[in-house]
Motif scaffolding. Structure first.
Motif, PDB file in Angstrom:
ATOM      1  N   SER A  94      -7.067  93.452 -67.333  1.00  0.00           N
ATOM      2  CA  SER A  94      -7.772  92.389 -66.543  1.00  0.00           C
ATOM      3  C   SER A  94      -6.903  91.478 -65.812  1.00  0.00           C
ATOM      4  CB  SER A  94      -8.775  91.548 -67.535  1.00  0.00           C
ATOM      5  OG  SER A  94      -9.809  92.317 -68.000  1.00  0.00           O
ATOM      6  N   ILE A  95      -7.054  91.436 -64.349  1.00  0.00           N
ATOM      7  CA  ILE A  95      -6.262  90.592 -63.505  1.00  0.00           C
ATOM      8  C   ILE A  95      -7.135  89.669 -62.774  1.00  0.00           C
ATOM      9  CG2 ILE A  95      -4.820  90.622 -61.566  1.00  0.00           C
ATOM     10  CD1 ILE A  95      -3.877  93.404 -62.324  1.00  0.00           C
ATOM     11  N   VAL A  96      -6.780  88.363 -63.092  1.00  0.00           N
ATOM     12  CA  VAL A  96      -7.615  87.401 -62.563  1.00  0.00           C
ATOM     13  C   VAL A  96      -6.625  86.278 -61.688  1.00  0.00           C
ATOM     14  CG1 VAL A  96      -9.566  87.420 -64.298  1.00  0.00           C
ATOM     15  CG2 VAL A  96      -7.602  85.987 -64.675  1.00  0.00           C
ATOM     16  N   GLY A  97      -7.403  85.282 -61.103  1.00  0.00           N
ATOM     17  CA  GLY A  97      -6.522  84.213 -60.442  1.00  0.00           C
ATOM     18  C   GLY A  97      -7.419  83.596 -59.621  1.00  0.00           C
ATOM     19  N   THR A  98      -6.546  82.552 -58.715  1.00  0.00           N
ATOM     20  CA  THR A  98      -7.290  81.947 -57.644  1.00  0.00           C
ATOM     21  C   THR A  98      -7.932  82.675 -56.550  1.00  0.00           C
ATOM     22  OG1 THR A  98      -6.868  80.277 -56.166  1.00  0.00           O
ATOM     23  CG2 THR A  98      -5.217  81.713 -56.467  1.00  0.00           C
ATOM     24  N   ARG A  99      -9.082  82.132 -56.207  1.00  0.00           N
ATOM     25  CA  ARG A  99      -9.504  82.627 -54.789  1.00  0.00           C
ATOM     26  C   ARG A  99      -8.636  82.513 -53.523  1.00  0.00           C
ATOM     27  NH1 ARG A  99     -16.168  82.266 -55.133  1.00  0.00           N
ATOM     28  NH2 ARG A  99     -16.438  82.839 -57.149  1.00  0.00           N
ATOM     29  N   ASN A 100      -7.859  81.513 -53.625  1.00  0.00           N
ATOM     30  CA  ASN A 100      -6.816  81.053 -52.434  1.00  0.00           C
ATOM     31  C   ASN A 100      -5.711  81.654 -52.738  1.00  0.00           C
ATOM     32  OD1 ASN A 100      -8.862  79.130 -51.199  1.00  0.00           O
ATOM     33  ND2 ASN A 100      -8.785  78.082 -53.304  1.00  0.00           N
ATOM     34  N   ILE A 101      -5.489  83.183 -53.002  1.00  0.00           N
ATOM     35  CA  ILE A 101      -4.150  83.524 -52.957  1.00  0.00           C
ATOM     36  C   ILE A 101      -3.182  83.205 -51.899  1.00  0.00           C
ATOM     37  CG2 ILE A 101      -4.712  85.895 -51.991  1.00  0.00           C
ATOM     38  CD1 ILE A 101      -3.392  87.072 -54.417  1.00  0.00           C
ATOM     39  N   THR A 142      -0.206  87.541 -53.497  1.00  0.00           N
ATOM     40  CA  THR A 142      -0.474  88.842 -53.122  1.00  0.00           C
ATOM     41  C   THR A 142       0.724  89.732 -53.367  1.00  0.00           C
ATOM     42  OG1 THR A 142      -1.891  88.107 -51.153  1.00  0.00           O
ATOM     43  CG2 THR A 142      -0.996  89.988 -50.858  1.00  0.00           C
ATOM     44  N   ALA A 143       1.826  89.396 -53.026  1.00  0.00           N
ATOM     45  CA  ALA A 143       3.138  90.294 -52.960  1.00  0.00           C
ATOM     46  C   ALA A 143       3.401  90.654 -54.566  1.00  0.00           C
ATOM     47  CB  ALA A 143       4.379  89.553 -52.417  1.00  0.00           C
ATOM     48  N   PHE A 144       3.169  89.674 -55.364  1.00  0.00           N
ATOM     49  CA  PHE A 144       3.658  89.887 -57.034  1.00  0.00           C
ATOM     50  C   PHE A 144       2.564  90.880 -57.293  1.00  0.00           C
ATOM     51  CE2 PHE A 144       3.060  89.654 -61.341  1.00  0.00           C
ATOM     52  CZ  PHE A 144       4.378  89.474 -61.800  1.00  0.00           C
ATOM     53  N   CYS A 145       1.131  90.496 -56.939  1.00  0.00           N
ATOM     54  CA  CYS A 145       0.101  91.585 -57.274  1.00  0.00           C
ATOM     55  C   CYS A 145       0.001  92.911 -56.953  1.00  0.00           C
ATOM     56  CB  CYS A 145      -1.352  90.780 -56.947  1.00  0.00           C
ATOM     57  SG  CYS A 145      -2.934  91.825 -57.478  1.00  0.00           S
ATOM     58  N   GLU A 146       0.319  93.147 -55.713  1.00  0.00           N
ATOM     59  CA  GLU A 146       0.524  94.390 -55.049  1.00  0.00           C
ATOM     60  C   GLU A 146       1.598  95.043 -55.678  1.00  0.00           C
ATOM     61  OE1 GLU A 146       0.984  93.720 -50.818  1.00  0.00           O
ATOM     62  OE2 GLU A 146      -1.539  93.605 -50.823  1.00  0.00           O
ATOM     63  N   LYS A 147       2.920  94.480 -55.820  1.00  0.00           N
ATOM     64  CA  LYS A 147       4.143  95.025 -56.603  1.00  0.00           C
ATOM     65  C   LYS A 147       3.769  95.604 -57.920  1.00  0.00           C
ATOM     66  CE  LYS A 147       8.437  96.304 -56.360  1.00  0.00           C
ATOM     67  NZ  LYS A 147       8.480  96.864 -57.866  1.00  0.00           N
ATOM     68  N   ALA A 151     -14.150  89.239 -56.648  1.00  0.00           N
ATOM     69  CA  ALA A 151     -14.208  87.885 -55.932  1.00  0.00           C
ATOM     70  C   ALA A 151     -13.063  87.807 -54.984  1.00  0.00           C
ATOM     71  CB  ALA A 151     -14.153  86.770 -56.989  1.00  0.00           C
ATOM     72  N   TYR A 152     -12.986  86.891 -54.117  1.00  0.00           N
ATOM     73  CA  TYR A 152     -11.990  86.515 -53.086  1.00  0.00           C
ATOM     74  C   TYR A 152     -10.589  86.168 -53.694  1.00  0.00           C
ATOM     75  CZ  TYR A 152     -15.697  85.106 -50.037  1.00  0.00           C
ATOM     76  OH  TYR A 152     -16.709  85.095 -49.025  1.00  0.00           O
ATOM     77  N   GLY A 153      -9.601  86.447 -53.081  1.00  0.00           N
ATOM     78  CA  GLY A 153      -8.271  86.226 -53.406  1.00  0.00           C
ATOM     79  C   GLY A 153      -7.611  87.345 -54.560  1.00  0.00           C
ATOM     80  N   VAL A 154      -7.323  86.939 -55.630  1.00  0.00           N
ATOM     81  CA  VAL A 154      -6.432  87.621 -56.446  1.00  0.00           C
ATOM     82  C   VAL A 154      -7.431  88.784 -56.954  1.00  0.00           C
ATOM     83  CG1 VAL A 154      -5.783  87.806 -58.925  1.00  0.00           C
ATOM     84  CG2 VAL A 154      -5.057  85.795 -57.622  1.00  0.00           C
ATOM     85  N   ASP A 155      -8.506  88.706 -57.277  1.00  0.00           N
ATOM     86  CA  ASP A 155      -9.639  89.757 -57.541  1.00  0.00           C
ATOM     87  C   ASP A 155      -9.546  90.803 -56.744  1.00  0.00           C
ATOM     88  OD1 ASP A 155     -10.200  87.747 -59.386  1.00  0.00           O
ATOM     89  OD2 ASP A 155     -12.292  88.276 -59.509  1.00  0.00           O
ATOM     90  N   ILE A 156      -9.931  90.753 -55.570  1.00  0.00           N
ATOM     91  CA  ILE A 156     -10.149  91.718 -54.535  1.00  0.00           C
ATOM     92  C   ILE A 156      -8.664  92.358 -54.177  1.00  0.00           C
ATOM     93  CG2 ILE A 156      -9.821  90.281 -52.650  1.00  0.00           C
ATOM     94  CD1 ILE A 156     -12.340  93.366 -53.250  1.00  0.00           C
ATOM     95  N   THR A 157      -7.660  91.656 -54.225  1.00  0.00           N
ATOM     96  CA  THR A 157      -6.264  92.008 -54.032  1.00  0.00           C
ATOM     97  C   THR A 157      -5.907  93.192 -55.072  1.00  0.00           C
ATOM     98  OG1 THR A 157      -5.742  90.073 -53.003  1.00  0.00           O
ATOM     99  CG2 THR A 157      -3.607  91.465 -53.702  1.00  0.00           C
ATOM    100  N   ALA A 169      -5.479  93.059 -72.299  1.00  0.00           N
ATOM    101  CA  ALA A 169      -4.456  91.909 -71.765  1.00  0.00           C
ATOM    102  C   ALA A 169      -5.330  91.384 -70.700  1.00  0.00           C
ATOM    103  CB  ALA A 169      -3.254  92.320 -71.656  1.00  0.00           C
ATOM    104  N   THR A 170      -5.126  90.186 -70.416  1.00  0.00           N
ATOM    105  CA  THR A 170      -5.562  89.502 -69.145  1.00  0.00           C
ATOM    106  C   THR A 170      -4.084  88.998 -68.427  1.00  0.00           C
ATOM    107  OG1 THR A 170      -7.643  88.939 -70.196  1.00  0.00           O
ATOM    108  CG2 THR A 170      -6.786  87.641 -68.225  1.00  0.00           C
ATOM    109  N   VAL A 171      -4.140  89.084 -67.245  1.00  0.00           N
ATOM    110  CA  VAL A 171      -3.075  88.538 -66.535  1.00  0.00           C
ATOM    111  C   VAL A 171      -3.543  87.590 -65.404  1.00  0.00           C
ATOM    112  CG1 VAL A 171      -1.483  89.560 -64.544  1.00  0.00           C
ATOM    113  CG2 VAL A 171      -1.749  90.943 -66.396  1.00  0.00           C
ATOM    114  N   VAL A 172      -3.010  86.432 -65.602  1.00  0.00           N
ATOM    115  CA  VAL A 172      -3.477  85.534 -64.422  1.00  0.00           C
ATOM    116  C   VAL A 172      -2.081  85.318 -63.489  1.00  0.00           C
ATOM    117  CG1 VAL A 172      -4.145  83.071 -64.063  1.00  0.00           C
ATOM    118  CG2 VAL A 172      -4.611  84.098 -66.295  1.00  0.00           C
TER     119      VAL A 172
END
Length: 367
Positions: free
Chosen positions: A118-125, A130-135, A152-158, A227-230
């Protein structure tokens, strides 16, 4: 599940005082949802934790009508569902006491033998997030995990777009019924997600994306995965709630560190500082700490690109740790003929790059 049993489950869910925990107790005691309505009320009251308050409204006819309406919607729109006693129900979620009795689903979800993150985080990524999530998803892709998030917006949709890009299944856990999508702007991603996974929700078609629904949705995101990743979070936010729930389920939580002054790194930094999350600097950290077997082609993907970026001092330390294994700070300084303050700062930079990790006893090792 038979039609009558599904209708009974939907009817039970409609009772205003019966939540998932109570509903499971009733089904376990009576043997099925149908049997709950066939059991005498005085016998139901003998069940531990079941009182008159819980049974309030259980036999109201309006709940039966609502159950029929929802059943017709499911059938008319070809909506799938997973019952908590069925084999296709998410296995990790099955172990959570408050998990939904019924999950509605849409798409092409296949959980069999798969790892879930599971990957979660702020909507105001930020650009950093963004770079970390994609990599991270690019590097973890050879292990073929399923990426779970909240659409949702931000980390979720990225995270979910990156999963689709790299051919991974992704599951969006929604806080409303499947007759709508929130936020509406993400409707353009629906088909891509459904072709590469799909959606889960515990909410009926009549449910709107109300605030309390997002809090309930978070427990599904936390409960589904190993595991959950913030990725990024301010000091307060829904992703921190998800992390707390994951901890309560005894799941591993990872947080991406950031600079102390960055608003959307403060939540992650606090999780690490309070020892509520492992520090995550690369996909290799998660692979190592979860004990996943690394696919042979995954190691070069994770390490080779990082190796190219090493500076001379980092290269010297990395070569030493690769050759001789775990070492103390003093030993590294002595062997590499560097002052301790230089080694200390270099090790921190290398840790942030994800090529070494600190260990108990002030040891360090190469990843």
């Amino acid at each position: 599940m038979t039609t009558d049993e599904l209708l009974a489950v939907l009817r039970l869910q409609g009772a205003p005082k019966i939540g998932d925990v109570t509903l499971k107790k009733l089904i376990a005691h009576c043997g099925s949802a149908q049997a709950v309505f066939e059991e005498k009320r005085q016998n139901l009251l003998k069940i531990d934790g079941i009182g008159t308050h819980a049974l309030q409204g259980l036999y109201d006819g309006e709940h039966q009508e609502a159950a029929v309406d929802e059943f017709e919607y499911i059938k008319r729109n070809d909506i799938g569902f997973s019952y908590f006693m069925d084999a296709d129900y998410p296995s990790y979620l099955k172990h959570c006491i408050d998990s939904p009795v019924l999950l509605y689903k849409r798409g092409d979800i296949n959980l069999e033998g798969r790892k879930l993150i599971s990957i979660v985080g702020t909507r105001n990524i930020t650009s950093y997030g963004t770079a970390f999530c994609e990599k991270f998803i690019e590097d973890i892709a050879p292990l073929n995990p399923i990426i779970v998030s909240g659409f949702a917006y931000g980390v979720d949709i990225t995270a979910q777009k990156a999963a689709v890009k790299h051919g991974l299944q992704t599951i969006g856990c929604l806080a409303h019924g499947l007759n709508q999508i929130y936020p509406k702007v993400h409707s353009k991603y629906l088909l891509d997600v459904e072709k590469n996974g799909g959606f889960y929700t515990e909410f009926r078609s009549s449910s709107n994306p109300d605030r309390e629904n997002f809090l309930k949705r978070n427990r599904v995101i936390a409960g589904m995965s190993e595991a959950t990743v913030v990725i990024e979070s301010a000091e307060k936010g829904g992703s921190l709630v998800t992390a707390d729930i994951a901890n309560s389920y005894n799941r591993d939580v990872f947080a991406v560190p950031g600079r102390a002054q960055d608003k959307y790194s403060s939540g992650c930094n606090n999780l690490i500082k309070q020892q509520k999350a492992h520090m995550l600097t690369s996909a290799a950290d998660l692979v190592y700490l979860l004990g996943w077997d690394v696919v042979k082609k995954a190691t070069p993907t994770i390490q080779k690109q990082l190796f190219i970026e090493l500076e001379p001092t980092e290269q010297s330390i990395y070569n030493y740790l690769q050759k001789d294994g775990k070492q103390l700070l003093d030993s590294i300084a002595l062997e590499c003929q560097l002052p301790i303050f230089k080694v200390s700062s270099t090790l921190l930079n290398m840790e942030m790059k994800g090529i070494i990790r600190p260990l108990p006893g002030k040891l360090f090792e190469a990843i």
